[in-house]
Write an enzyme that holds these catalytic residues in place. Sequence first.
Site, PDB file in Angstrom:
ATOM      1  CB  CYS A 114      -0.914  -0.042   1.227  1.00 54.82           C
ATOM      2  SG  CYS A 114      -2.199   1.213   1.223  1.00 54.82           S
ATOM      3  CB  CYS A 115       3.720   2.345   2.140  1.00 53.87           C
ATOM      4  SG  CYS A 115       3.004   2.853   3.706  1.00 53.87           S
ATOM      5  CB  CYS A 198      -2.669   6.952   5.792  1.00 56.56           C
ATOM      6  SG  CYS A 198      -1.786   7.363   4.275  1.00 56.56           S
ATOM      7  CB  CYS A 225       5.794   5.275   4.296  1.00 53.93           C
ATOM      8  SG  CYS A 225       6.857   6.577   3.666  1.00 53.93           S
TER       9      CYS A 225
HETATM   10  S1  SF4 Z   1       0.224   4.719   5.608  1.00 52.08           S
HETATM   11 FE1  SF4 Z   1      -1.188   5.149   3.902  1.00 52.08          FE
HETATM   12  S2  SF4 Z   1      -0.157   4.357   2.125  1.00 52.08           S
HETATM   13 FE2  SF4 Z   1       0.806   3.396   3.917  1.00 52.08          FE
HETATM   14  S3  SF4 Z   1      -0.310   1.485   4.358  1.00 52.08           S
HETATM   15 FE3  SF4 Z   1      -1.310   3.067   5.511  1.00 52.08          FE
HETATM   16  S4  SF4 Z   1      -2.992   3.803   4.167  1.00 52.08           S
HETATM   17 FE4  SF4 Z   1      -1.526   2.726   2.890  1.00 52.08          FE
END
Ligand code: SF4
Length: 240
Positions: A114-115, A198, A225
């Site tokens: 995701c990151c 996030c 991240c």
């Molecule tokens: S910080 Fe943001 S980009 Fe990273 S895993 Fe969490 S929701 Fe996803």
Amino acid sequence: MGLLENNDNMKELVENLTYKEKVNRSLTLIDEAYDRYGDGLVIANSLGKDSVVVWALAKMVDPKIRGFIVTTQFKPRETIRFMHGEVAKYPELKIFRNDEEIPENLYEYDPDRCCNTLKVLPTRWAIDEMDVSCWVTGLRCTEGRTRTDYREVEERDEGLMKLNPILVWKEREIWQFLALNNVEVNPLYAEGYRSLGCAPCTNITTDDNERSGRWVGTSKCGGECGIHTRPLKGEFVLQT
Ligand code: SF4
């Protein structure tokens, strides 16, 4: 030889420099790097407290210094509002965001992917589109377990310098600077957050570790991240 070439012991500087000496050191680092890289020097502004300190320091060096913000569909409403306020004040701040669809709840079962998709990829776009030769970060070596071994000046990607001008600042000195210079911060700090990301991956904690509220309950807890650990130039494999 300038400060950019220093080989100082970061841990000693954290403990031995005064607040004023740290401010002056950071200003000198940015100033020397701006002299060397000109418009290729760009601030990575995450909108967190450390980033807004670096942004304010950069503006003291030269108001023309540019920056970029990487945002995601999961940023808290307060952060988005704060971001729009900052961009209205500073049009030289450019926003990057990856709007591609990702699997539902990906952050729960594969936060690295995701990151990588939502943060690392747009950071690479920013570096490329803004023709960055030196990016400037708000990293601090006392923030948490993953941030102890950085240097003030690094070249992790060939041809891309990285400047960490507030590396030796303590959390207290960040708040000292923000208060003394009337710098506006994300209102979420007033709720008790100490490190912001996030919404689904950011918690309020009472742990001593400043980043302990990040990615709680995952293997990434208190971690990164990926923008400081993944390549920002050249080949990039998205899957983890
Ligand atoms: S910080 Fe943001 S980009 Fe990273 S895993 Fe969490 S929701 Fe996803």
